[in-house]
Design a protein around this motif. Structure first.
Motif, short mmCIF file in Angstrom:
data_model
loop_
_atom_site.label_atom_id
_atom_site.label_comp_id
_atom_site.label_asym_id
_atom_site.label_seq_id
_atom_site.Cartn_x
_atom_site.Cartn_y
_atom_site.Cartn_z
N UNK A 190 0.85 -1.21 0.00
CA UNK A 190 0.00 0.00 0.00
C UNK A 190 0.88 1.25 0.00
N UNK A 191 0.55 2.23 -0.82
CA UNK A 191 1.31 3.49 -0.80
C UNK A 191 0.37 4.61 -0.33
N UNK A 192 0.97 5.66 0.26
CA UNK A 192 0.16 6.78 0.77
C UNK A 192 -0.54 6.39 2.05
N UNK A 193 -1.29 7.33 2.60
CA UNK A 193 -1.99 7.04 3.86
C UNK A 193 -3.50 7.10 3.65
N UNK A 194 -4.20 6.02 3.97
CA UNK A 194 -5.65 6.00 3.77
C UNK A 194 -6.37 6.85 4.81
N UNK A 195 -7.59 7.25 4.50
CA UNK A 195 -8.39 7.99 5.49
C UNK A 195 -8.86 7.01 6.56
N UNK A 196 -8.88 7.48 7.77
CA UNK A 196 -9.30 6.62 8.88
C UNK A 196 -10.70 7.03 9.35
N UNK A 197 -11.43 6.08 9.86
CA UNK A 197 -12.72 6.38 10.50
C UNK A 197 -12.60 5.97 11.96
N UNK A 198 -12.92 6.89 12.85
CA UNK A 198 -12.74 6.62 14.29
C UNK A 198 -14.03 6.86 15.07
N UNK A 199 -14.19 6.09 16.15
CA UNK A 199 -15.24 6.41 17.13
C UNK A 199 -14.51 6.94 18.36
N UNK A 200 -14.79 8.21 18.66
CA UNK A 200 -14.13 8.84 19.81
C UNK A 200 -15.15 9.06 20.93
N UNK A 201 -14.64 9.06 22.16
CA UNK A 201 -15.51 9.35 23.30
C UNK A 201 -15.78 10.86 23.32
N UNK A 202 -17.04 11.24 23.21
CA UNK A 202 -17.39 12.66 23.17
C UNK A 202 -17.68 13.19 24.57
N UNK A 203 -18.40 12.40 25.34
CA UNK A 203 -18.66 12.78 26.74
C UNK A 203 -18.93 11.53 27.56
N UNK A 204 -18.73 11.63 28.86
CA UNK A 204 -18.94 10.45 29.72
C UNK A 204 -20.44 10.23 29.91
N UNK A 205 -20.84 8.96 29.90
CA UNK A 205 -22.28 8.66 30.02
C UNK A 205 -22.79 8.70 31.46
N UNK A 206 -24.08 8.89 31.56
CA UNK A 206 -24.78 8.62 32.82
C UNK A 206 -25.75 7.50 32.47
N UNK A 207 -25.65 6.39 33.13
CA UNK A 207 -26.49 5.25 32.77
C UNK A 207 -26.05 4.62 31.46
N UNK A 208 -27.04 4.12 30.70
CA UNK A 208 -26.71 3.45 29.43
C UNK A 208 -26.16 4.50 28.45
N UNK A 209 -24.99 4.25 27.84
CA UNK A 209 -24.39 5.26 26.96
C UNK A 209 -25.23 5.53 25.71
N UNK A 229 -8.30 2.05 10.90
CA UNK A 229 -6.84 1.83 10.86
C UNK A 229 -6.23 2.15 12.21
N UNK A 230 -5.20 1.41 12.58
CA UNK A 230 -4.49 1.69 13.83
C UNK A 230 -2.99 1.59 13.60
N UNK A 286 -16.01 10.05 13.29
CA UNK A 286 -15.48 11.00 12.31
C UNK A 286 -14.28 10.48 11.54
N UNK A 287 -14.11 11.08 10.36
CA UNK A 287 -12.97 10.73 9.51
C UNK A 287 -11.77 11.55 9.94
N UNK A 288 -10.65 10.90 10.08
CA UNK A 288 -9.40 11.59 10.41
C UNK A 288 -8.31 11.05 9.49
N UNK A 289 -7.21 11.78 9.41
CA UNK A 289 -6.11 11.31 8.55
C UNK A 289 -5.28 10.28 9.32
N UNK A 290 -4.65 9.37 8.60
CA UNK A 290 -3.64 8.51 9.23
C UNK A 290 -2.28 9.02 8.78
N UNK A 291 -1.24 8.65 9.51
CA UNK A 291 0.11 8.97 9.04
C UNK A 291 0.85 7.68 8.73
N UNK A 292 1.95 7.80 8.02
CA UNK A 292 2.72 6.60 7.70
C UNK A 292 3.41 6.08 8.94
#
Ligand code: NAP
Length: 335
Positions: free
Chosen positions: A1-20, A104-105, A28-34
């Motif tokens: 693979x050449x170049x860096x593919x776009x990554x899709x991430x699930x990030x924690x936005x806020x802490x839950x109360x009860x069931x999240x 991607x990780x 959101x989509x973020x860039x990856x680096x080599x």
């Protein structure tokens, strides 16, 4: 693979109360680096969805640091190395590690193991040949010290850990009784996995069920759920019983104080013990467990049910399935 593919991430936005809720997450989509020297890039194929993740997004530290707000959600995953500057993990090999809820990780190899998709399908490395399998093996045989002829009861019996606990108990010659939610799960646990009985705690009287199916009492109670079910199981202990505290999923979203067992004096009466454990404590012995589990899988005595959701975007709703009991088997997300 050449170049860096776009990554899709699930990030924690806020802490839950009860069931999240959905509002706890950003997808959101973020860039990856080599990869830098010593690093490699993994294309995740399956993300593990586990009850422990609920504890990881609370404020306080438990046995690991909490996930910080704004960080990618921590998760086990299996995938394929697509770019590598690390000789131990060359391009094309399959790996398992804490790669997070993302497509991607990047990794430096710490805590990562190579897995062989020729030996078992990739999701099985997040199930019976992964953390839940290790948990079942050491929880039942080391903490619970289950022996031939004894009666083993396991809650959340159709789940990732429970299904393995019950099948190992059968392999070891124990009378095995599951507790699960709904007739479909109970029928599968007895019909397909060969448990001696399974009690549908949502529709039947659990106390009466345990009396009927554990006539000599419970020698090992493997507890995945806590709360009322633990309390009822405590009333049926045999002498010198072992109560294995693996988890307490019924309490993880509890906004009031956690419900502890009221019937704990049964431990005194029956000279029993109750012991908690964390699977990571057995990390040095994972090889031993994996070998035993793989052997049983090969001879057909150990089956694995996977519950597969599709797409990272489903993570918020997929995660909630663990707490409503909608998952049936080990819950994963195919990425
Ligand atoms: P799982 O059993 O695949 O999924 C969770 C299941 O819990 C649900 O399907 C549901 O099954 C049951 N459940 C949910 N809410 C409940 C409630 N209020 N009352 C009763 N049952 C409820 O999950 P798993 O990955 O195998 O994990 C099982 C337990 O092991 C969890 O408590 C987890 O935290 C613990 N664990 C501990 C360790 C450790 O190192 N100690 C490691 C791994 C997992 P039903 O439909 O049958 O109710």
């Amino acid at each position: 693979m050449t170049g860096t593919p776009a990554n899709l991430q699930v990030q924690l936005r806020q802490r839950p109360t009860g069931v999240p809720g959905d509002d706890c997450w950003n997808v959101l989509e973020v860039a990856t680096r080599e990869p830098a020297d010593g690093e490699f890039l993994v294309r995740n194929r399956y993300i593990s969805v586990d009850p422990a993740m609920r504890g990881w997004i609370n404020e306080g530290r438990s046995y690991v640091e909490p996930v910080a707000v704004g960080e990618v959600m921590r998760a086990g995953a299996v995938g394929e190395v697509v770019q590598s500057r690390n000789d131990q993990f060359p391009e094309g090999c399959c790996v398992s590690g804490l790669f997070g809820v993302q497509r991607y990780a990047l990794s430096d190899g710490k805590g990562v193991i190579r897995v062989d998709p020729g030996l078992a399908p990739l999701p099985v490395y997040l199930a019976t040949l992964g953390m839940p399998g290790m948990t079942a093996y050491f929880g039942l045989l080391e903490v619970g010290a289950a022996k031939e002829g004894e009666t083993v009861v396991v809650s959340a019996a159709a789940g990732a850990v429970g299904q393995v606990v019950g099948q190992i108990a059968k392999i070891k010659g124990c009378r095995t009784v599951g507790i699960a939610g709904g007739p479909e799960k109970c029928a599968w646990v007895t019909g397909e996995l060969g448990f001696d009985a399974c009690i549908d705690y949502r529709n039947a009287d659990l106390r009466a069920g345990l009396r009927e199916h554990c006539p000599r009492g419970i020698d090992v109670y493997f507890d995945n759920v806590g709360g009322d079910i633990l309390d009822i199981a405590l009333t049926r202990l045999a002498m010198h019983a072992r109560v294995v505290i693996c988890g307490a999923i019924s309490q993880y979203n509890n906004m009031q104080a956690m419900k502890g067992p009221a019937n704990y004096m049964s431990l005194l009466v029956h000279r029993a013990r109750m012991e908690g454990f964390v699977v990571f404590d057995y990390a040095k012995r994972y090889g031993e467990a994996a070998q035993a589990l793989a052997g049983w899988m090969q001879d057909g005595s150990l089956k694995t049910r996977i519950d597969e959701a599709a797409g990272l975007e489903t993570f918020p709703a997929t995660f909630r399935k663990l707490f409503s009991g909608e998952n049936f088997g080990k819950l994963v997300i195919a990425v």
